[in-house]
Scaffold this motif. Structure first.
Motif, mmCIF file in Angstrom:
data_model
loop_
_atom_site.group_PDB
_atom_site.id
_atom_site.type_symbol
_atom_site.label_atom_id
_atom_site.label_comp_id
_atom_site.label_asym_id
_atom_site.label_seq_id
_atom_site.Cartn_x
_atom_site.Cartn_y
_atom_site.Cartn_z
ATOM 1 N N HIS A 2 0.830 -1.199 0.000
ATOM 2 C CA HIS A 2 0.000 0.000 0.000
ATOM 3 C C HIS A 2 0.867 1.252 0.000
ATOM 4 O O HIS A 2 0.510 2.262 -0.598
ATOM 5 N N ALA A 5 2.027 2.062 -3.617
ATOM 6 C CA ALA A 5 0.952 2.648 -4.422
ATOM 7 C C ALA A 5 0.726 4.107 -4.027
ATOM 8 O O ALA A 5 0.485 4.953 -4.893
ATOM 9 N N LYS A 6 0.840 4.412 -2.743
ATOM 10 C CA LYS A 6 0.668 5.789 -2.288
ATOM 11 C C LYS A 6 1.790 6.672 -2.815
ATOM 12 O O LYS A 6 1.552 7.800 -3.251
ATOM 13 N N ARG A 8 3.449 6.195 -5.537
ATOM 14 C CA ARG A 8 3.251 6.351 -6.984
ATOM 15 C C ARG A 8 2.250 7.466 -7.272
ATOM 16 O O ARG A 8 2.437 8.267 -8.181
ATOM 17 N N TRP A 9 1.170 7.555 -6.474
ATOM 18 C CA TRP A 9 0.179 8.619 -6.657
ATOM 19 C C TRP A 9 0.780 9.987 -6.353
ATOM 20 O O TRP A 9 0.475 10.971 -7.031
ATOM 21 N N VAL A 10 1.646 10.039 -5.350
ATOM 22 C CA VAL A 10 2.321 11.301 -5.030
ATOM 23 C C VAL A 10 3.206 11.726 -6.188
ATOM 24 O O VAL A 10 3.249 12.896 -6.575
ATOM 25 N N TYR A 12 2.834 10.899 -9.395
ATOM 26 C CA TYR A 12 1.971 11.343 -10.501
ATOM 27 C C TYR A 12 1.430 12.748 -10.249
ATOM 28 O O TYR A 12 1.340 13.557 -11.172
ATOM 29 N N GLY A 13 1.076 13.034 -8.993
ATOM 30 C CA GLY A 13 0.619 14.383 -8.651
ATOM 31 C C GLY A 13 1.722 15.409 -8.866
ATOM 32 O O GLY A 13 1.479 16.504 -9.377
#
Length: 71
Positions: A2, A5-6, A8-10, A12-13
């Motif tokens: 988890h 994945a977190k 990776r989102w950071v 992308y942001g």
């Protein structure tokens, strides 16, 4: 898992914000080159889209006989 994945989102942001800021700061440069990109696209499309029929003036025999029968 988890945590990855977190992260990776950071990332992308971050890329989204950086891309937005780069575009807004360099909009004149990006939009100024746009007409040249359209002009460059014409010969590139011509080069890459003529693979299906072997270029100009090279017709096979079946095509010529069909054209001759119609005349």
């Amino acid at each position: 898992m988890h945590h990855i994945a977190k992260g990776r989102w950071v990332f992308y942001g971050f890329l989204l914000i950086a891309g937005f800021l780069l575009f807004t700061e360099h909009r004149a440069h990006v939009l100024g080159i746009l007409p040249y990109l359209f002009l460059l696209a014409c010969p590139l499309m011509h080069l890459f889209m003529h693979h299906g029929h072997d270029g100009h003036g090279h017709h096979d025999q079946n095509h010529d006989t069909i054209e001759g029968d119609r005349k």
